[in-house]
Scaffold this active site. Structure first.
Site, PDB file in Angstrom:
ATOM      1  N   GLY A  21      19.378  45.997  25.255  1.00  0.00           N
ATOM      2  CA  GLY A  21      19.063  47.107  24.332  1.00  0.00           C
ATOM      3  C   GLY A  21      19.494  46.792  22.912  1.00  0.00           C
ATOM      4  N   ASP A  71      13.951  41.367  30.938  1.00  0.00           N
ATOM      5  CA  ASP A  71      13.592  42.766  31.161  1.00  0.00           C
ATOM      6  C   ASP A  71      14.577  43.339  32.171  1.00  0.00           C
ATOM      7  OD1 ASP A  71      12.360  45.173  32.195  1.00  0.00           O
ATOM      8  OD2 ASP A  71      10.555  44.515  31.131  1.00  0.00           O
ATOM      9  N   ALA A  95      20.333  49.089  27.495  1.00  0.00           N
ATOM     10  CA  ALA A  95      18.881  49.252  27.660  1.00  0.00           C
ATOM     11  C   ALA A  95      18.576  50.461  28.515  1.00  0.00           C
ATOM     12  CB  ALA A  95      18.284  48.000  28.294  1.00  0.00           C
ATOM     13  N   SER A 141      25.666  59.215  29.615  1.00  0.00           N
ATOM     14  CA  SER A 141      25.198  60.173  28.603  1.00  0.00           C
ATOM     15  C   SER A 141      25.663  61.597  28.879  1.00  0.00           C
ATOM     16  CB  SER A 141      23.664  60.140  28.599  1.00  0.00           C
ATOM     17  OG  SER A 141      23.154  61.261  27.923  1.00  0.00           O
ATOM     18  N   GLU A 143      23.876  63.967  28.493  1.00  0.00           N
ATOM     19  CA  GLU A 143      22.716  64.602  29.121  1.00  0.00           C
ATOM     20  C   GLU A 143      22.967  64.814  30.616  1.00  0.00           C
ATOM     21  OE1 GLU A 143      20.306  65.529  27.063  1.00  0.00           O
ATOM     22  OE2 GLU A 143      18.863  66.184  28.566  1.00  0.00           O
ATOM     23  N   TYR A 170      15.434  61.603  33.170  1.00  0.00           N
ATOM     24  CA  TYR A 170      16.331  60.683  32.454  1.00  0.00           C
ATOM     25  C   TYR A 170      17.780  60.917  32.875  1.00  0.00           C
ATOM     26  CZ  TYR A 170      19.319  59.158  28.560  1.00  0.00           C
ATOM     27  OH  TYR A 170      20.343  58.596  27.807  1.00  0.00           O
TER      28      TYR A 170
HETATM   29  P1  NAP Z   1      17.151  53.297  21.905  1.00  0.00           P
HETATM   30  O1  NAP Z   1      17.224  53.219  20.426  1.00  0.00           O
HETATM   31  O2  NAP Z   1      16.009  54.017  22.545  1.00  0.00           O
HETATM   32  O3  NAP Z   1      17.187  51.800  22.475  1.00  0.00           O
HETATM   33  C1  NAP Z   1      16.879  51.509  23.801  1.00  0.00           C
HETATM   34  C2  NAP Z   1      16.894  50.008  23.974  1.00  0.00           C
HETATM   35  O4  NAP Z   1      16.580  49.696  25.345  1.00  0.00           O
HETATM   36  C3  NAP Z   1      15.850  49.257  23.120  1.00  0.00           C
HETATM   37  O5  NAP Z   1      16.428  48.075  22.645  1.00  0.00           O
HETATM   38  C4  NAP Z   1      14.755  48.953  24.128  1.00  0.00           C
HETATM   39  O6  NAP Z   1      14.002  47.815  23.794  1.00  0.00           O
HETATM   40  C5  NAP Z   1      15.615  48.647  25.349  1.00  0.00           C
HETATM   41  N1  NAP Z   1      14.841  48.678  26.593  1.00  0.00           N
HETATM   42  C6  NAP Z   1      14.124  49.693  27.102  1.00  0.00           C
HETATM   43  N2  NAP Z   1      13.545  49.314  28.255  1.00  0.00           N
HETATM   44  C7  NAP Z   1      13.908  48.025  28.466  1.00  0.00           C
HETATM   45  C8  NAP Z   1      13.632  47.078  29.484  1.00  0.00           C
HETATM   46  N3  NAP Z   1      12.843  47.388  30.522  1.00  0.00           N
HETATM   47  N4  NAP Z   1      14.183  45.853  29.388  1.00  0.00           N
HETATM   48  C9  NAP Z   1      14.988  45.514  28.350  1.00  0.00           C
HETATM   49  N5  NAP Z   1      15.266  46.371  27.337  1.00  0.00           N
HETATM   50  C10 NAP Z   1      14.747  47.609  27.407  1.00  0.00           C
HETATM   51  O7  NAP Z   1      18.473  53.954  22.498  1.00  0.00           O
HETATM   52  P2  NAP Z   1      19.917  54.144  21.815  1.00  0.00           P
HETATM   53  O8  NAP Z   1      19.947  55.442  21.114  1.00  0.00           O
HETATM   54  O9  NAP Z   1      20.277  52.909  21.103  1.00  0.00           O
HETATM   55  O10 NAP Z   1      20.834  54.320  23.104  1.00  0.00           O
HETATM   56  C11 NAP Z   1      21.422  53.187  23.737  1.00  0.00           C
HETATM   57  C12 NAP Z   1      21.799  53.569  25.144  1.00  0.00           C
HETATM   58  O11 NAP Z   1      22.713  54.658  25.115  1.00  0.00           O
HETATM   59  C13 NAP Z   1      20.648  54.030  26.013  1.00  0.00           C
HETATM   60  O12 NAP Z   1      20.925  53.627  27.331  1.00  0.00           O
HETATM   61  C14 NAP Z   1      20.705  55.538  25.916  1.00  0.00           C
HETATM   62  O13 NAP Z   1      20.124  56.128  27.053  1.00  0.00           O
HETATM   63  C15 NAP Z   1      22.199  55.749  25.860  1.00  0.00           C
HETATM   64  N6  NAP Z   1      22.679  56.949  25.160  1.00  0.00           N
HETATM   65  C16 NAP Z   1      22.257  57.197  23.896  1.00  0.00           C
HETATM   66  C17 NAP Z   1      22.747  58.301  23.230  1.00  0.00           C
HETATM   67  C18 NAP Z   1      22.335  58.606  21.815  1.00  0.00           C
HETATM   68  O14 NAP Z   1      22.570  59.737  21.376  1.00  0.00           O
HETATM   69  N7  NAP Z   1      21.772  57.655  21.090  1.00  0.00           N
HETATM   70  C19 NAP Z   1      23.677  59.139  23.860  1.00  0.00           C
HETATM   71  C20 NAP Z   1      24.091  58.833  25.154  1.00  0.00           C
HETATM   72  C21 NAP Z   1      23.595  57.715  25.790  1.00  0.00           C
HETATM   73  P3  NAP Z   1      12.637  47.909  22.904  1.00  0.00           P
HETATM   74  O15 NAP Z   1      13.094  47.760  21.479  1.00  0.00           O
HETATM   75  O16 NAP Z   1      11.855  46.750  23.388  1.00  0.00           O
HETATM   76  O17 NAP Z   1      12.012  49.230  23.176  1.00  0.00           O
HETATM   77  N1  GDD Z   2      12.882  64.912  20.351  1.00  0.00           N
HETATM   78  C1  GDD Z   2      12.656  66.172  19.936  1.00  0.00           C
HETATM   79  N2  GDD Z   2      11.539  66.409  19.180  1.00  0.00           N
HETATM   80  N3  GDD Z   2      13.522  67.135  20.266  1.00  0.00           N
HETATM   81  C2  GDD Z   2      13.268  68.387  19.824  1.00  0.00           C
HETATM   82  C3  GDD Z   2      12.158  68.702  19.039  1.00  0.00           C
HETATM   83  C4  GDD Z   2      11.239  67.663  18.705  1.00  0.00           C
HETATM   84  O1  GDD Z   2      10.224  67.861  18.042  1.00  0.00           O
HETATM   85  N4  GDD Z   2      12.197  70.007  18.735  1.00  0.00           N
HETATM   86  C5  GDD Z   2      13.294  70.500  19.295  1.00  0.00           C
HETATM   87  N5  GDD Z   2      13.947  69.528  19.963  1.00  0.00           N
HETATM   88  C6  GDD Z   2      15.194  69.715  20.735  1.00  0.00           C
HETATM   89  C7  GDD Z   2      15.130  69.198  22.170  1.00  0.00           C
HETATM   90  O2  GDD Z   2      14.450  70.125  23.010  1.00  0.00           O
HETATM   91  C8  GDD Z   2      16.618  69.082  22.472  1.00  0.00           C
HETATM   92  O3  GDD Z   2      17.148  70.323  22.830  1.00  0.00           O
HETATM   93  C9  GDD Z   2      17.237  68.679  21.116  1.00  0.00           C
HETATM   94  O4  GDD Z   2      16.219  68.951  20.128  1.00  0.00           O
HETATM   95  C10 GDD Z   2      17.648  67.225  21.007  1.00  0.00           C
HETATM   96  O5  GDD Z   2      16.562  66.419  21.379  1.00  0.00           O
HETATM   97  P1  GDD Z   2      16.603  64.825  21.145  1.00  0.00           P
HETATM   98  O6  GDD Z   2      16.907  64.529  19.728  1.00  0.00           O
HETATM   99  O7  GDD Z   2      15.343  64.267  21.716  1.00  0.00           O
HETATM  100  O8  GDD Z   2      17.889  64.362  21.958  1.00  0.00           O
HETATM  101  P2  GDD Z   2      18.365  64.708  23.446  1.00  0.00           P
HETATM  102  O9  GDD Z   2      19.605  65.521  23.316  1.00  0.00           O
HETATM  103  O10 GDD Z   2      17.274  65.230  24.275  1.00  0.00           O
HETATM  104  O11 GDD Z   2      18.719  63.243  24.010  1.00  0.00           O
HETATM  105  C11 GDD Z   2      19.466  62.329  23.213  1.00  0.00           C
HETATM  106  O12 GDD Z   2      20.829  62.497  23.459  1.00  0.00           O
HETATM  107  C12 GDD Z   2      21.264  62.184  24.795  1.00  0.00           C
HETATM  108  C13 GDD Z   2      22.772  62.448  24.852  1.00  0.00           C
HETATM  109  O13 GDD Z   2      23.004  63.796  25.071  1.00  0.00           O
HETATM  110  C14 GDD Z   2      18.979  60.916  23.581  1.00  0.00           C
HETATM  111  O14 GDD Z   2      19.548  60.000  22.685  1.00  0.00           O
HETATM  112  C15 GDD Z   2      19.402  60.522  24.984  1.00  0.00           C
HETATM  113  O15 GDD Z   2      19.077  59.144  25.205  1.00  0.00           O
HETATM  114  C16 GDD Z   2      20.921  60.733  25.098  1.00  0.00           C
HETATM  115  O16 GDD Z   2      21.355  60.382  26.388  1.00  0.00           O
END
Ligand code: NAP
Ligand code: GDD
Length: 371
Positions: A21, A71, A95, A141, A143, A170
């Site tokens: 990732g 992958d 990832a 997460s 989530e 998810y």
């Molecule tokens: P992101 O920007 O969506 O990045 C996801 C990464 O996973 C990308 O590099 C993507 O590659 C790679 N990936 C997806 N499918 C793959 C596969 N089949 N094989 C290899 N690589 C693959 O997510 P992020 O926000 O950086 O989050 C990183 C991790 O933390 C994720 O696991 C996410 O679920 C978790 N997380 C995120 C948050 C948050 O708020 N950001 C919170 C809690 C947990 P491509 O570039 O090729 O698409």
């Molecule tokens: N994406 C999105 N787009 N969300 C929306 C929108 C829209 O147009 N309008 C309202 N929302 C609301 C969603 O319904 C949700 O309640 C909130 O905004 C946050 O949505 P996201 O930004 O998509 O994040 P998330 O909380 O669902 O998930 C992210 O955080 C998780 C950790 O709690 C992702 O980064 C997950 O990968 C991560 O695990």
């Protein structure tokens, strides 16, 4: 922080870490941090017909960074990456198919990347007999908590003891992967940690997540204002009519589409991604693997995010600029997330460094500058 583990790379020589990732938001910040700490970094990148290295563009010439194809859903490719890098001492599994709404439309693909991918890494570590030589980080997460919370008399919160009640394919996949980490820790003695990270954002955030969708829109809208030499006050009330999905201003031809969002009443505990990757690294420097909640401890609604973001372009009636569109509502919602980071503070000595206001401002300023 000294390395007390048994692995051979915990000598003064350069440490090697593998990141899946790496092209994502967190992977790019973590690569920045590990390279700064003088690690050799192996980034696993899946094959794509388009370039996915935008977020690590600034690192591509770094001699300590190597990108390899792999992958996460394909066991043999992960096995081979590990086999060829058996001297790695840390493995960060970031990832995933990380978009919650998309997981309702593609539950199987989400399961494969988000759960099976984690199993593939854990299994390959054991198959190669690396369980005493490598430390593993899993991106769990907030989530996973879904609709579940505890109460401290003052407010609702989630921490390491709160039960999981996942509300999306998810989150279900993340729960299963989280359990797999616990199992491999107990069954094989693997130094495995799961960071239960609450939402974290920044200028590198994917454009389909709500925070970045808002700040990107503001960046483009600001450009529209500048291009037409108008101020927000020139936009007439009638043009901001609830039933109209375009924004007009008197005396100009061009119009601009309103920002379309779903549920704006949900609350999230939003932090800055650059702060959160430090916690990932700290988890792998501890003597034992464990689970940690990483969050700010503050919760804000999407309404509050909108309020703060629009303030940056001196607009207070932000509700006139958005349309609530059913296509962005989810079949099930997570209404309220607010973490408690007591354990991360006491054991990792980690704390968030960026406030909500600083985060919003950083994102809006970035998108204004780059629109
Ligand atoms: P992101 O920007 O969506 O990045 C996801 C990464 O996973 C990308 O590099 C993507 O590659 C790679 N990936 C997806 N499918 C793959 C596969 N089949 N094989 C290899 N690589 C693959 O997510 P992020 O926000 O950086 O989050 C990183 C991790 O933390 C994720 O696991 C996410 O679920 C978790 N997380 C995120 C948050 C948050 O708020 N950001 C919170 C809690 C947990 P491509 O570039 O090729 O698409
Ligand atoms: N994406 C999105 N787009 N969300 C929306 C929108 C829209 O147009 N309008 C309202 N929302 C609301 C969603 O319904 C949700 O309640 C909130 O905004 C946050 O949505 P996201 O930004 O998509 O994040 P998330 O909380 O669902 O998930 C992210 O955080 C998780 C950790 O709690 C992702 O980064 C997950 O990968 C991560 O695990």
């Amino acid at each position: 922080m000294s390395c007390k583990g048994k692995c051979s790379c915990r000598k003064p020589s350069k440490k090697k870490a593998i990141i899946t990732g790496i092209t994502g938001q967190d992977g790019s910040h973590l690569a920045d941090l590990l390279l700064y700490l003088n690690y050799e970094v192996v980034g696993v990148v899946r094959r794509s017909s388009t370039d996915t290295t935008q977020r690590i563009k600034h690192l591509l010439g770094n001699k300590n960074l190597k990108l390899v194809e792999g992958d996460i859903t394909d066991y043999s490719s992960i096995f081979n990456v590990l086999k060829e890098n058996q001297d790695a001492c840390e493995f960060y599994n970031l990832a995933a198919q990380s978009h919650v709404a998309a997981s309702f439309k593609n539950p199987e693909a989400t399961w494969d990347a988000t759960c099976k991918g984690c199993f593939n890494v854990l299994r390959a570590i054991v198959d190669l007999d690396l369980q005493n030589r490598i430390r593993f980080y899993q991106a769990s997460s907030s989530e996973m908590f879904g609709k579940s919370y505890d109460e401290d008399g003052y407010a609702k919160y989630q921490d390491e003891k709160t039960k999981f009640l996942p509300q999306s394919p998810y989150a279900i996949a993340k729960c299963a992967a989280h359990e797999a980490v616990r199992l491999y820790r107990d069954a094989y003695g693997l130094h495995a940690s799961a960071g239960i990270l609450f939402n974290h954002e920044g200028p590198r955030r994917g454009e389909q997540f709500v925070t970045r969708k808002i700040t990107k829109w503001i960046g483009k809208f600001n450009k529209f204002l500048k291009r037409n030499n108008i101020l927000p006050k020139d936009i007439t009330k009638s043009c901001l009519d609830k039933d109209c999905d375009m924004i007009f201003a008197s005396g100009i031809q061009e119009s601009f589409p309103k920002l379309r969002l779903g549920n704006i009443d949900a609350y999230r505990d939003w932090g800055y991604a650059g702060d959160y990757v430090k916690a990932m690294w700290l988890m792998l420097q501890q003597n034992r693997g464990d689970d940690y909640v990483i969050c700010t401890g503050e919760s804000h609604s999407i309404r509050e995010f909108l309020e703060e973001a629009f303030k940056c372009i001196e607009i207070s009636d932000w509700y006139n600029y958005i349309i609530q569109d059913p296509q962005f509502y989810r079949p099930a919602e997570v209404d309220y997330l607010r973490g408690k980071n007591f354990k991360a503070g006491s054991k990792l000595k980690w704390k968030p460094e960026t406030t909500f206001k600083q985060l919003v401002t950083m994102m809006v300023e970035h998108d204004i500058k780059n629109s």
